[in-house]
Design an enzyme around this catalytic site. Structure first.
Site, PDB file in Angstrom:
ATOM      1  N   ARG A  15       0.836  -1.201   0.000  1.00  0.00           N
ATOM      2  CA  ARG A  15       0.000   0.000   0.000  1.00  0.00           C
ATOM      3  C   ARG A  15       0.878   1.261   0.000  1.00  0.00           C
ATOM      4  NH1 ARG A  15      -3.576  -1.475   5.165  1.00  0.00           N
ATOM      5  NH2 ARG A  15      -1.563  -2.366   5.747  1.00  0.00           N
ATOM      6  N   LYS A  75       2.243   2.022   7.113  1.00  0.00           N
ATOM      7  CA  LYS A  75       2.693   1.223   8.262  1.00  0.00           C
ATOM      8  C   LYS A  75       3.650   2.031   9.128  1.00  0.00           C
ATOM      9  CE  LYS A  75       1.647  -2.455   8.935  1.00  0.00           C
ATOM     10  NZ  LYS A  75       0.412  -2.872   9.671  1.00  0.00           N
ATOM     11  N   TYR A  94      -0.458   4.379  10.461  1.00  0.00           N
ATOM     12  CA  TYR A  94      -0.728   3.382  11.497  1.00  0.00           C
ATOM     13  C   TYR A  94       0.543   3.230  12.322  1.00  0.00           C
ATOM     14  CZ  TYR A  94      -4.972   1.634   9.152  1.00  0.00           C
ATOM     15  OH  TYR A  94      -6.210   1.518   8.615  1.00  0.00           O
ATOM     16  N   HIS A  96       0.436   1.526  16.037  1.00  0.00           N
ATOM     17  CA  HIS A  96       0.327   0.386  16.968  1.00  0.00           C
ATOM     18  C   HIS A  96       1.462   0.408  17.987  1.00  0.00           C
ATOM     19  CE1 HIS A  96      -2.920  -1.247  14.578  1.00  0.00           C
ATOM     20  NE2 HIS A  96      -2.188  -1.091  13.503  1.00  0.00           N
ATOM     21  N   GLU A 118      -4.996   4.525  13.931  1.00  0.00           N
ATOM     22  CA  GLU A 118      -5.872   3.582  14.647  1.00  0.00           C
ATOM     23  C   GLU A 118      -6.498   4.144  15.905  1.00  0.00           C
ATOM     24  OE1 GLU A 118      -2.588   3.194  14.320  1.00  0.00           O
ATOM     25  OE2 GLU A 118      -1.700   2.785  16.279  1.00  0.00           O
ATOM     26  N   ASP A 270      -5.140 -10.816  14.953  1.00  0.00           N
ATOM     27  CA  ASP A 270      -4.307  -9.686  15.400  1.00  0.00           C
ATOM     28  C   ASP A 270      -4.522  -9.370  16.881  1.00  0.00           C
ATOM     29  OD1 ASP A 270      -6.868  -8.778  14.874  1.00  0.00           O
ATOM     30  OD2 ASP A 270      -6.230  -6.866  14.034  1.00  0.00           O
TER      31      ASP A 270
END
Ligand code: NAD
Length: 363
Positions: A15, A75, A94, A96, A118, A270
């Site tokens: 992506r 990412k 993103y 995380h 997120e 996940d």
């Protein structure tokens, strides 16, 4: 503001942070957009399309990181990218972070303004930048499940739609949220017999309304789960307990009641997965079999359809990206408390409670 887009270098990530269409929204608003040559190729966007949208191409990622006031990625940066961080630079992607101490520390040390897709909250309390990936994973779960039901992959050799004179396949979906509803849509579209289990009766009522007479809804209890999966050709696990590990709704001994060659797609992998036998797999090696049940447990299902995923992701992130570019983090967040919830690191401080608690950092 100068906006930067680089090629994603995390393994098997195709992506890209901005489509050419999104680039033109930024350039029309008066911003400068730098795009690393080849950044969009994995998602099917050529360098020429970016140039036509008003972007300037660079050779390699370094000049983009060095000049951009805001980096728009997909990412989280990997260690080889940490050296590019600059104080005050906005990183919009993103992240995380709760599971990534080294990256969090690198962002804090470099005083990056890190805004995580997120944790952005919509006006209705939803997570608008996560929802598109759940929609895609839900739809893909049926497509992948149907494929692995084929005999060559160890599946039962069942066509979910059946054919005239032959029964349809049975699809059981645990959890009727975003993933579950999208799986339901695909399974109903294929003509399978579909059963959805959830603990939220309002959610079951909603699904019963939008798929009248096409699905069976069941309250999720251990007994109903066990009886449903015994009849299933394909089980999709789509349960979420926000901020917690997924509950183990399918124990190892439950696999014995399932049909040999049935397929279990554990989308919730996940969060640890809903089956005791789940462990994360990759697109390169997506399945394994336990007690005759084929498990598909890919942790980043949307990566398989990079073009659709990029377009869906950018639809959700673009309004926030434009607000950040136009007003800067501080003013954009004053105008939108949901965007403020997306700010995970600011001026060397961790500003997301969940991340701070997970990593034992001051908040
Ligand atoms: P969601 O919050 O929209 O839906 C979760 C549903 O689970 C809710 O309706 C809830 O009531 C239900 N639920 C809770 N406890 C239950 C139980 N005991 N039995 C049955 N249902 C129960 O969440 P979502 O967006 O649909 O995401 C589902 C999972 O898929 C999450 O773990 C998410 O992280 C994951 N996901 C994985 C991928 C991937 O690539 N593997 C991609 C996107 C999302």
């Amino acid at each position: 503001m100068v906006i930067g887009v680089v090629k994603e270098i995390k393994n098997r990530e195709f992506r890209v942070g901005l489509t050419p269409g999104a680039v033109s929204s930024f350039t029309r608003a008066g911003h400068r957009v730098l795009v690393e040559r080849g950044a969009g190729l994995g998602a099917g966007f050529s360098d020429e399309e970016y140039v036509q949208a008003g972007a300037e191409l660079t050779d390699g990622a370094a000049p983009v990181w060095a000049q951009a006031g805001m980096m728009v990625k997909v990412k989280e940066p990997i260690p080889s990218e940490y050296g590019y961080f600059r104080p005050g630079q906005i990183l919009f992607t993103y992240l995380h972070l709760a599971a990534d101490q080294p990256l969090t520390q690198a962002l804090l040390d470099a005083q990056v303004k890190a805004v995580a897709y997120e944790t952005i909250v919509g006006r209705d309390g939803s997570l608008p930048c996560l929802a598109p990936m759940s929609e895609i994973a839900g739809r893909m779960s049926i497509q992948e499940g149907a494929k692995y039901l084929e005999k060559t992959y160890g599946g039962r050799g069942v066509l979910l739609s059946g054919v005239p004179g032959v029964e349809r396949g049975n699809v059981v979906i645990l959890g009727g949220g975003t993933v579950g509803a999208n799986a339901c849509k695909m399974a109903v579209g294929l003509g399978a017999n579909v059963t959805v289990l959830d603990v939220n009766l309002a959610r079951l009522a909603y699904l019963d309304d939008i798929f009248p007479r096409q699905i069976t809804t069941l309250f999720s209890t251990p007994d109903n789960i066990r009886r449903s999966i015994a009849q299933a050709d394909l089980v999709v696990c789509a349960v979420l307990l926000p901020g917690r590990a997924a509950p183990k709704l399918i124990r190892r001994e439950d696999l014995a009641v399932m049909k040999p060659g049935a397929v279990l797609v554990d989308v919730a992998v996940d969060q640890g997965g809903c089956a005791e036998t789940t462990h994360p797999t990759t697109h390169d090696d997506p399945i394994f079999t336990v007690d005759g049940v084929v498990h598909y447990c890919v942790a980043n299902i949307p990566g398989a359809v990079a073009r659709t995923s990029t377009l869906a992701l950018v639809n959700a992130t673009l309004p926030y990206g434009l607000a950040l570019a136009e007003r800067g983090v501080e003013e954009a967040c004053r105008a939108d408390a949901g965007l403020l919830a997306g700010v995970n690191c600011y001026a060397g401080r961790c500003t997301c409670r969940g991340v701070a608690e997970a990593l034992n950092l001051p908040y």
